[in-house]
Scaffold this motif. Structure first.
Motif, PDB file in Angstrom:
ATOM      1  N   GLY A 217      -3.285   1.416 -13.274  1.00  0.00           N
ATOM      2  CA  GLY A 217      -3.587   1.274 -11.848  1.00  0.00           C
ATOM      3  C   GLY A 217      -3.702  -0.165 -11.394  1.00  0.00           C
ATOM      4  O   GLY A 217      -4.111  -0.436 -10.256  1.00  0.00           O
TER       5      GLY A 217
ATOM      6  N   ASP B 211      -6.428  -4.890 -10.697  1.00  0.00           N
ATOM      7  CA  ASP B 211      -6.651  -4.379  -9.345  1.00  0.00           C
ATOM      8  C   ASP B 211      -5.670  -4.981  -8.335  1.00  0.00           C
ATOM      9  O   ASP B 211      -6.053  -5.395  -7.239  1.00  0.00           O
ATOM     10  N   GLY B 212      -4.394  -5.064  -8.731  1.00  0.00           N
ATOM     11  CA  GLY B 212      -3.354  -5.521  -7.820  1.00  0.00           C
ATOM     12  C   GLY B 212      -3.289  -7.017  -7.625  1.00  0.00           C
ATOM     13  O   GLY B 212      -2.556  -7.512  -6.756  1.00  0.00           O
TER      14      GLY B 212
ATOM     15  N   THR C  55       4.298  -0.816  -9.973  1.00  0.00           N
ATOM     16  CA  THR C  55       4.622  -1.024  -8.559  1.00  0.00           C
ATOM     17  C   THR C  55       5.553  -2.214  -8.389  1.00  0.00           C
ATOM     18  O   THR C  55       6.469  -2.201  -7.546  1.00  0.00           O
TER      19      THR C  55
ATOM     20  N   GLY D 150      -1.154  -2.179 -10.936  1.00  0.00           N
ATOM     21  CA  GLY D 150      -0.024  -2.532 -10.079  1.00  0.00           C
ATOM     22  C   GLY D 150       1.227  -2.941 -10.825  1.00  0.00           C
ATOM     23  O   GLY D 150       2.198  -3.419 -10.212  1.00  0.00           O
TER      24      GLY D 150
ATOM     25  N   THR E  59       0.860  -1.196   0.000  1.00  0.00           N
ATOM     26  CA  THR E  59       0.000   0.000   0.000  1.00  0.00           C
ATOM     27  C   THR E  59       0.882   1.227   0.000  1.00  0.00           C
ATOM     28  O   THR E  59       1.799   1.343   0.824  1.00  0.00           O
ATOM     29  N   TYR E  60       0.633   2.155  -0.919  1.00  0.00           N
ATOM     30  CA  TYR E  60       1.426   3.388  -0.969  1.00  0.00           C
ATOM     31  C   TYR E  60       1.163   4.219   0.291  1.00  0.00           C
ATOM     32  O   TYR E  60       0.000   4.511   0.603  1.00  0.00           O
TER      33      TYR E  60
ATOM     34  N   THR F  40      -3.889   0.634  -2.057  1.00  0.00           N
ATOM     35  CA  THR F  40      -3.296  -0.701  -2.088  1.00  0.00           C
ATOM     36  C   THR F  40      -3.068  -1.104  -3.541  1.00  0.00           C
ATOM     37  O   THR F  40      -4.030  -1.343  -4.290  1.00  0.00           O
ATOM     38  N   ALA F  41      -1.810  -1.153  -3.954  1.00  0.00           N
ATOM     39  CA  ALA F  41      -1.468  -1.415  -5.363  1.00  0.00           C
ATOM     40  C   ALA F  41      -1.346  -2.898  -5.668  1.00  0.00           C
ATOM     41  O   ALA F  41      -1.643  -3.339  -6.786  1.00  0.00           O
TER      42      ALA F  41
END
Length: 583
Positions: free
Chosen positions: A380, A553-554, A385, A382, A351-352, A358-359
């Motif tokens: 977005g 969504d991560g 990330t 992830g 999570t950033y 939450t990535a």
């Protein structure tokens, strides 16, 4: 002055130079004290000759010549030692300025990305430039003039009381009043100095952002609005600076007034005592007038020194605010830890910290040494990330991130990042020559190596098309080049580094399809036996990867080779068909 205590380590470092400087300062002031007594003696000699009416004129002339030579000699020695004083104490202030700027800059580089998201570039620049300069004035001129002032006071005051106690008492009477006024005014200066320094950061930030975004300002025709905003800031800054200047403006008039009163006391009280026979010669009055005027600068400089110290205190407080920020990413291993390139995510969640987004959510996958893995997904999801975590720009919240079977925190951070060649989507180039921008990946690279990598990145022909070729100096952030050219120069930089791990973050988004295909073929050869992670929105950039991971969504939505994913219903097949139809 508690914030300025931070500088004590630098004073300890340069203690010997400072000590020599202080001794030289004292010597210089002592030689300057030779003048008043010999002026007194000169007047006494003339008075004695006039009073006798029939003295030896040649003897008086010889005596006066001797006094003049002594005064000149003392003045020359005082000037020489004053020169040495500046060469020691002022030089030390420059050394401290150099060390402090380097310490701040080194600290800036250790701080994590979240720090830079929360603080503006203009503010960071102001603290390392304007604030450090204010501190330098405290470390040099303030110390030098303080020693001068103290030396004169400790020497002059006893001499004055020994020679004429009553006259000395009246002469020094205004000084306690001056001390009280300085104390009261300095408190106001400190408060207003802090406000001015903080506002300078705001102004620096605005101008820096305006210059960096000048193309956007021009494109939207926002010049009048930007000028109006700057004018508003300039007026506000002027008002804050004027508030400070109004307080500072009290010092000089007060000094001159109080010194003037001291001179009046010397002339009136001294004259009265001479008439009453309490002092033997007018020479003592002349001597005291010189003493008072010698005290004029030290007394006047007290206000200036107070202002310097207060501004330095305010500036050092701002500097300490950042120096006390502890970097979240720390190198916990001193020994070298060679990197082979195997990467493993085990139930990683991240999570950033600045946005609380939450990535990544409990993802797991493995990248074998020398394997190429591509990450596909919507904005977005992830993808980027994952690359940031591999480069340890952030630390994971939970789970395990292993490099060569070792937790990433147990690897030497310098070795880890030294083994990575990263190409971000938003390629950053420095305002330097194109060759030096490519050489950033390998400092001692030859021109032949640079050209070879530029050819592999398919940017060589573009570069040679410029008038100065590889010696072309780029504008800020590489503004001279197009988006695709910047990305390809960044790719050449990464290839030149020849790392164990390549991180390509959608680095071909601004490149046409034909050029992309050529670059990908070259990258495939260059990254052979190298671990490669590719983030992309294009199937064409990912299809040749050993494995493709689709994120949503991560979380991992799909995983497999290009042929496997095309044969399954899902996001990857839909994306492939959509992009195939566009071509």
């Amino acid at each position: 002055m508690k914030e300025l205590r931070y500088l004590n380590k630098y004073f300890k470092k340069y203690w010997f130079k400072l000590l020599i400087g202080i001794i030289i300062t004292i010597i210089a002031r002592v030689f300057s004290l030779v003048l008043p007594p010999y002026v007194n003696k000169s007047i006494r000699a003339v008075e004695g000759y006039v009073a006798s009416g029939s003295g030896d004129l040649s003897a008086v002339k010889g005596e006066l010549l001797e006094y003049i030579l002594i005064i000149l000699g003392a003045a020359l020695l005082s000037g020489f030692f004053t020169f040495l004083m500046r060469q020691t104490i002022i030089n030390v202030s420059r050394y401290i300025e150099y060390d402090l700027k380097n310490e701040i800059y080194d600290h800036y580089q250790r701080l994590n990305l979240g720090f830079y998201k929360q603080n503006r570039t203009g503010d960071l620049m102001n603290r390392i430039s304007e604030d450090v300069n204010q501190v330098r004035l405290y470390c040099g001129p303030a110390i030098m003039y303080s020693i001068q002032t103290l030396t004169l006071f400790f020497c002059l005051v006893p001499i004055m009381f020994i020679k004429a106690p009553t006259l000395a008492l009246y002469t020094l009477l205004p000084l306690p009043i001056l001390s009280v006024l300085i104390y009261r005014i300095s408190r106001v200066i400190h408060k207003r100095s802090t406000i001015v320094q903080q506002f300078l950061s705001t102004l620096s930030t605005f101008t820096q952002e305006s210059f960096s975004g000048i193309s956007v300002i021009k494109a939207y025709g926002l010049e009048p609005k930007t000028n109006a905003n700057l004018q508003t800031l300039a007026i506000e800054g002027k008002d804050k600076s004027m508030d400070l200047a109004r307080v500072n403006a009290w010092f000089s008039p007060l000094m001159i007034l109080l010194i003037g009163i001291s001179n009046i006391f010397v002339i009136y009280i001294g004259g009265k005592q001479y008439i009453d026979g309490q002092i033997e010669s007018m020479g003592i009055i002349a001597e005291f007038i010189i003493y008072v005027n010698m005290l004029t600068w030290p007394v006047a400089v007290v206000g200036w020194l107070t202002s310097i110290v207060q501004r330095a205190e305010a500036s050092q407080k701002r500097i300490n605010e950042f120096l006390h920020v502890q970097p979240e990413i720390k190198n916990e291993i001193d020994k070298d830890t060679p990197i082979a390139g195997r990467i493993e995510f085990k139930n990683v969640t991240f999570t950033y910290p600045d946005t609380n987004i939450t990535a990544l959510r409990n993802i797991s996958f493995t990248v074998k040494e020398g394997e190429t893995v591509a990450f596909i997904g919507r904005i977005g999801s992830g993808k980027s990330t994952i690359l940031d975590l591999v480069a340890r720009l952030y630390d994971i919240n939970s789970g395990e991130l292993l490099i060569d079977g070792m937790p990433i925190k147990k690897l030497n951070l310098k070795n880890l990042r030294g083994a990575i060649g990263a190409v971000p989507q938003d390629a950053f180039l420095f305002s330097d020559t194109i060759s030096n921008n490519i050489r950033f990946g390998k400092e001692n690279a030859s021109m032949e190596e640079i050209v070879t990598m530029a050819k592999k990145a398919v940017v060589h022909e573009n570069i040679t098309g410029f008038t100065k070729g590889y010696d072309t100096v780029l504008g800020e952030r590489g503004i001279t080049l197009s988006g695709g050219q910047k990305q390809r120069v960044s790719i050449a930089r990464a290839l030149l580094k020849d790392p164990q791990i390549y991180l390509f973050d959608d680095c071909l988004s601004a490149v046409d399809t034909e050029t992309e295909e050529e670059i990908l073929n070259n990258l495939k050869q260059a990254s052979k036996n190298k671990t490669t992670l590719i983030v992309s929105h294009r199937v064409s950039s990912a299809k040749n990867a050993d494995k493709i991971i689709v994120l949503e969504d991560g979380q991992i939505l799909q995983e497999g080779t290009h042929d496997q994913l095309v044969g399954r219903e899902g996001y990857y097949k839909e994306l492939y068909q959509h992009q195939l139809s566009e071509n």
